[in-house]
Scaffold this motif. Structure first.
Motif, short mmCIF file in Angstrom:
data_model
loop_
_atom_site.label_atom_id
_atom_site.label_comp_id
_atom_site.label_asym_id
_atom_site.label_seq_id
_atom_site.Cartn_x
_atom_site.Cartn_y
_atom_site.Cartn_z
N ASN A 79 0.79 -1.67 0.00
CA ASN A 79 -0.38 0.38 -0.14
C ASN A 79 0.86 1.28 -0.06
O ASN A 79 0.08 2.55 -0.55
CB ASN A 79 -1.46 0.14 1.21
N TYR A 113 -6.29 5.03 -9.03
CA TYR A 113 -7.09 6.08 -8.81
C TYR A 113 -5.46 7.50 -8.48
O TYR A 113 -5.84 8.33 -8.69
CB TYR A 113 -7.84 6.30 -8.03
N ILE A 157 -14.96 7.52 -4.00
CA ILE A 157 -13.86 8.44 -4.52
C ILE A 157 -14.50 10.02 -4.48
O ILE A 157 -13.75 10.85 -4.82
CB ILE A 157 -13.46 7.81 -5.53
N ASP A 158 -15.41 10.09 -4.05
CA ASP A 158 -16.29 11.64 -3.37
C ASP A 158 -15.07 12.14 -3.32
O ASP A 158 -15.23 13.87 -3.42
CB ASP A 158 -17.55 11.48 -2.80
N LEU A 159 -14.50 11.70 -2.23
CA LEU A 159 -13.11 12.93 -1.01
C LEU A 159 -12.26 12.49 -1.43
O LEU A 159 -11.27 14.09 -1.92
CB LEU A 159 -12.70 12.36 0.20
N GLN A 204 -13.86 12.05 6.34
CA GLN A 204 -13.75 10.90 6.81
C GLN A 204 -12.55 10.32 6.22
O GLN A 204 -12.03 11.51 5.85
CB GLN A 204 -15.06 9.83 6.62
N SER A 246 -9.61 8.71 5.21
CA SER A 246 -9.06 8.46 4.08
C SER A 246 -7.78 8.74 3.67
O SER A 246 -7.43 9.10 3.23
CB SER A 246 -10.35 9.37 2.36
N VAL A 247 -7.60 6.78 3.46
CA VAL A 247 -6.20 7.09 2.75
C VAL A 247 -6.07 7.37 2.22
O VAL A 247 -5.24 7.91 0.79
CB VAL A 247 -5.80 5.74 3.15
N GLY A 248 -7.22 7.30 0.85
CA GLY A 248 -6.64 6.90 -0.78
C GLY A 248 -6.68 9.10 -0.60
O GLY A 248 -6.30 9.34 -1.75
N ASP A 300 -7.58 -4.15 7.63
CA ASP A 300 -6.38 -4.95 6.44
C ASP A 300 -6.17 -6.06 7.66
O ASP A 300 -5.66 -7.13 6.67
CB ASP A 300 -5.36 -4.59 6.19
N VAL A 356 -14.65 0.20 8.93
CA VAL A 356 -14.17 1.43 8.26
C VAL A 356 -14.60 0.79 6.95
O VAL A 356 -15.21 1.71 6.13
CB VAL A 356 -12.29 0.88 7.75
N ARG A 358 -7.19 -9.83 1.36
CA ARG A 358 -7.15 -10.44 2.92
C ARG A 358 -8.01 -11.57 3.31
O ARG A 358 -7.74 -12.20 3.90
CB ARG A 358 -7.41 -8.99 3.89
#
Ligand code: EPZ
Length: 427
Positions: free
Chosen positions: A23, A96, A124-126, A161, A163-165, A305, A327, A371
């Motif tokens: 990741n 992305y 993927i709104d954020l 919220q 978000s890692v991505g 994960d 999550v 996972r």
């Protein structure tokens, strides 16, 4: 087609070396596009997600030089395209990140909506909100995300919220934007911190990664660098759980213990012993496991994960354990496969109740996602009898040389060719 065959009951003992973090690397490879220069990246894991991402970079015009199994040099000088097709993105959720990287490089990006693991809605709104606040226009047409900006300008972006991505994607788009970008409620996962380190090594000015607030002062140019990918905290956690679950005694080498604190705490709560030895952890499993409750949260909470892998231990722990998935909205698909092996689990939305059973028994099962596949490996290792796992392409995405690593720890496991009747029937 290939499947995995495991004869359960062997204790895992000895040592295993952890590879570079999936990741982290899937965010760092696209980031190399931001410099018209050469980036040398070391400790890259040999997994299919990395091969996919390198293929995408090459399709954009980057020159990839493989130095050895774990080192590549990426020359982005001649990158001349900002379009990434559906064919390219469908196997890789992290595709992305190319939107942020191409926006940062060219001020435009046209990237097909991503594929990857399916455990509920993955909006993927954020990401889009962040790009728009930086001054780009974003629309989705024919499942392609089109983003363009005459000039990206720094902005304050608060993530509704964690978000890692979205945190990573905004960082990629903002590093060369004019002025200051502040990301509030930012993700603190190791991969977010490692991307910031990589970008700063390229000449970016990013502060606060690993905290709730990340500040990015835009710079005009970035240059090449040399960077080594951090150890994979989820791969390490998976082997820790496998060692404990098999009542084994194994040393997990090349880890960052701080990244594993939540996993260590839960394993100890269940009755395992974890001893820190610098950049290694020694894990020994108990004769029987105590029940414990798990709530997955953004870092530094218990990582989502690791939820399926830990659930295997809870399946055979004494008493009733509760798992609350904080999550994702549907990350219990693997439970159906576990119940085929004798687990006793009730799932209600984002909560699952595990009634411990004396043992699991081998069965033909499948990997529903990366996972979940790891959880099936662990279940097969502890089950009485033989387990066969299909759809192992999911596991190949994120675990380097896992058959070899498990065999070296004493597992009775091998890959087996077979005719996939599902394909035969459709033929
Ligand atoms: C990353 O996914 C990881 N993938 C996932 O690991 C991991 O499960 C997840 O972070 C959480 O830690 C990679 O790093 C490649 P998020 P990501 O954006 O970035 C919601 C694995 O097994 N959300 O942090 O896609 C979302 O629905 C993979 O290695 C929005 O609502 O996750 C989820 O409920 C699986 N809108 C929550 O936020 C958005 O725009 C966290 O998602 C983005 C996210």
């Amino acid at each position: 087609m290939e499947k995995i065959v495991i004869r359960g009951g062997n204790r895992l003992t000895g040592e295993v070396e952890i590879s570079g973090a999936k990741n982290a690397v899937v965010a760092i490879l696209p980031a190399a596009l931001l410099a018209q220069d050469v980036c040398r990246i070391e400790n890259i894991p040999c997994i299919s997600d990395v091969s996919c991402m390198l293929e995408i970079l090459e399709s954009l015009g980057a020159e990839i030089r493989r130095i050895n199994k774990h080192t590549v040099e990426i020359n982005s000088k001649y990158v001349n395209s900002y379009v990434v097709s559906h064919e390219m993105t469908k196997q890789l959720r992290a595709s992305y990140y190319l939107i942020g990287a191409l926006l940062g490089r060219f001020g435009k990006a046209k990237v097909a909506l991503p594929g990857g693991c399916n455990f509920g809605v993955r909006p993927i709104d954020l990401h889009i909100k962040g790009f728009e606040l930086l001054g780009s226009e974003v629309n989705v047409e024919n499942a392609m995300i089109n983003a363009k900006a005459d000039k990206l300008t720094g902005s304050s972006i608060y993530m509704d919220q964690v978000s890692v991505g979205a945190t990573i994607n905004v960082m990629l788009a903002a590093v060369k934007a004019r002025g200051l970008t502040i990301i509030g409620n930012a993700a603190k996962e190791p991969q977010s911190v490692s991307l910031a380190s990589f970008l700063n090594a390229m000449g970016a000015d990013i502060r606060g990664a690993g905290t709730d607030v990340i500040k990015i002062h835009g710079v005009n140019e970035l240059h090449g660098c040399t960077y080594s990918i951090i150890p994979d905290q989820i791969e390490a956690g998976t082997y820790m759980v496998a060692a404990a679950a098999t009542k084994g005694d194994a040393t997990i080498r090349n880890v960052i213990p701080k990244h594993l604190e939540a996993i260590t705490a839960k394993l100890v709560e269940c009755g395992a012993t974890v001893t820190e030895m610098g950049d290694a952890l020694r894990v020994t499993g108990p004769k029987s496991f105590k029940k414990c409750n798990i709530k997955t949260m953004p870092h530094p909470g218990f990582p989502t994960d690791m939820q399926p892998q830990m659930a295997v231990i809870l399946s055979v722990a004494q008493g009733t354990s509760l798992v609350s998935e904080g999550v994702w909205d549907n990350r219990f698909r693997y439970v159906e496969q576990l119940t085929r092996m004798g687990a006793n689990v009730i799932v209600d939305g984002t909560v699952a109740v595990f009634q411990g059973v004396p043992e699991l028994t081998g069965a033909p099962v499948k990997a529903d996602d990366l996972r979940a596949g790891a959880a099936m490996l662990i279940a097969g290792l502890i089950a009485r009898g033989t387990t066969e796992i299909e759809d192992i392409q999911f596991i190949d995405r994120g675990y380097e040389d896992y058959i070899e690593k498990l065999r070296a720890l004493g597992a009775d496991i091998y890959r087996k060719e077979f005719e996939d009747v599902r394909i035969m029937k459709n033929a």
